[in-house]
Enzyme design. Structure first.
Site, PDB file in Angstrom:
ATOM      1  N   ASP A  30       0.796  -1.271  -0.028  1.00  0.00           N
ATOM      2  CA  ASP A  30       0.073  -0.064   0.274  1.00  0.00           C
ATOM      3  C   ASP A  30       0.991   1.205  -0.032  1.00  0.00           C
ATOM      4  O   ASP A  30       1.894   1.521   0.775  1.00  0.00           O
ATOM      5  CB  ASP A  30      -0.885   0.061   1.361  1.00  0.00           C
ATOM      6  CG  ASP A  30      -2.130  -1.041   1.059  1.00  0.00           C
ATOM      7  OD1 ASP A  30      -2.667  -0.916   0.058  1.00  0.00           O
ATOM      8  OD2 ASP A  30      -2.216  -1.623   1.929  1.00  0.00           O
ATOM      9  N   ASP A 171     -10.373  -6.041  -0.479  1.00  0.00           N
ATOM     10  CA  ASP A 171      -9.550  -5.504   0.074  1.00  0.00           C
ATOM     11  C   ASP A 171     -10.065  -4.834   1.266  1.00  0.00           C
ATOM     12  O   ASP A 171     -10.697  -3.742   1.224  1.00  0.00           O
ATOM     13  CB  ASP A 171      -8.326  -4.480  -0.608  1.00  0.00           C
ATOM     14  CG  ASP A 171      -7.502  -3.957   0.225  1.00  0.00           C
ATOM     15  OD1 ASP A 171      -7.109  -4.464   1.549  1.00  0.00           O
ATOM     16  OD2 ASP A 171      -6.765  -3.199  -0.293  1.00  0.00           O
TER      17      ASP A 171
END
Length: 199
Positions: A30, A171
């Site tokens: 991320d 996610d």
């Protein structure tokens, strides 16, 4: 179904031994800039350090940044196999998708919880994967938003109806039980953070 461990939830001080012990071959990476999302996380320096010190580890790069067309340049390195950017923060989606794919990498498109599948149906065929955010992006450890399952069902119907080949990834807030439920809905990949590393 492929499980992508989120590096955001990993014990970074001992990451090499953890990856070796758990035999992890790919992680969800991320990238957060404090603008598109509230928090700041990883950048290209860490990606390149992982490339050097854990060369077999592949990165699934998720750009949660205000200007992905600029940031993407920093992740066109060998250990990054896919780069995903958000529908909500980019105007020229197809231009950026073409740019990424020209480097030999896969390209993904992420949608926030507030974004309906109908917003991306006309461009979905240009992407290798669609990432359904099942939490509001920016923080690890949030609770799974149950209505995300309806988006998954809609994407599955669209994929079958149009004979498309994109993968569906979810996610946010995914644990073992939710992963099992998503697998039955034909989800191809799930990102798991604390639920993976706290086992």
């Amino acid at each position: 179904m492929l499980i992508l461990p989120s590096l955001l939830a990993a014990p970074l001080s001992d990451i090499k031994s953890v990856i070796t012990k758990l035999k992890i071959s790919v992680v969800h990476f991320d990238v957060m800039d404090g603008v598109f999302v509230p928090e700041i996380s990883f950048g290209s320096f860490l990606a390149k350090d992982l490339q050097k010190n854990i060369p077999d580890l592949k990165l699934d790069v998720h750009l949660m940044v205000a200007n992905p067309s600029i940031q993407v340049e920093n992740f066109l390195i060998s250990n990054c196999f896919r780069i995903t950017f958000h529908y909500e923060n980019n105007v020229h989606h197809l231009r950026l998708a073409v740019k990424i794919r020209a480097t030999g990498k896969k390209v993904g498109l992420a949608i926030n919880p507030e974004t309906p599948v109908s917003m991306i149906k006309d461009i979905i065929c240009y992407f290798d994967s669609i990432l359904v955010m099942s939490v509001c992006p920016g923080y690890s450890g949030q609770q799974f938003l149950d209505f995300s399952k309806e988006k998954v069902k809609e994407l599955t119907r669209l994929r079958e109806r149009e004979n498309l080949i994109f993968s569906i990834c979810v996610d946010g807030g995914v644990d073992d039980q939710i992963a099992l439920e998503l697998s039955k809905l034909k989800v191809d990949e799930v990102v798991m953070g604390k639920a993976f590393f706290n086992k």
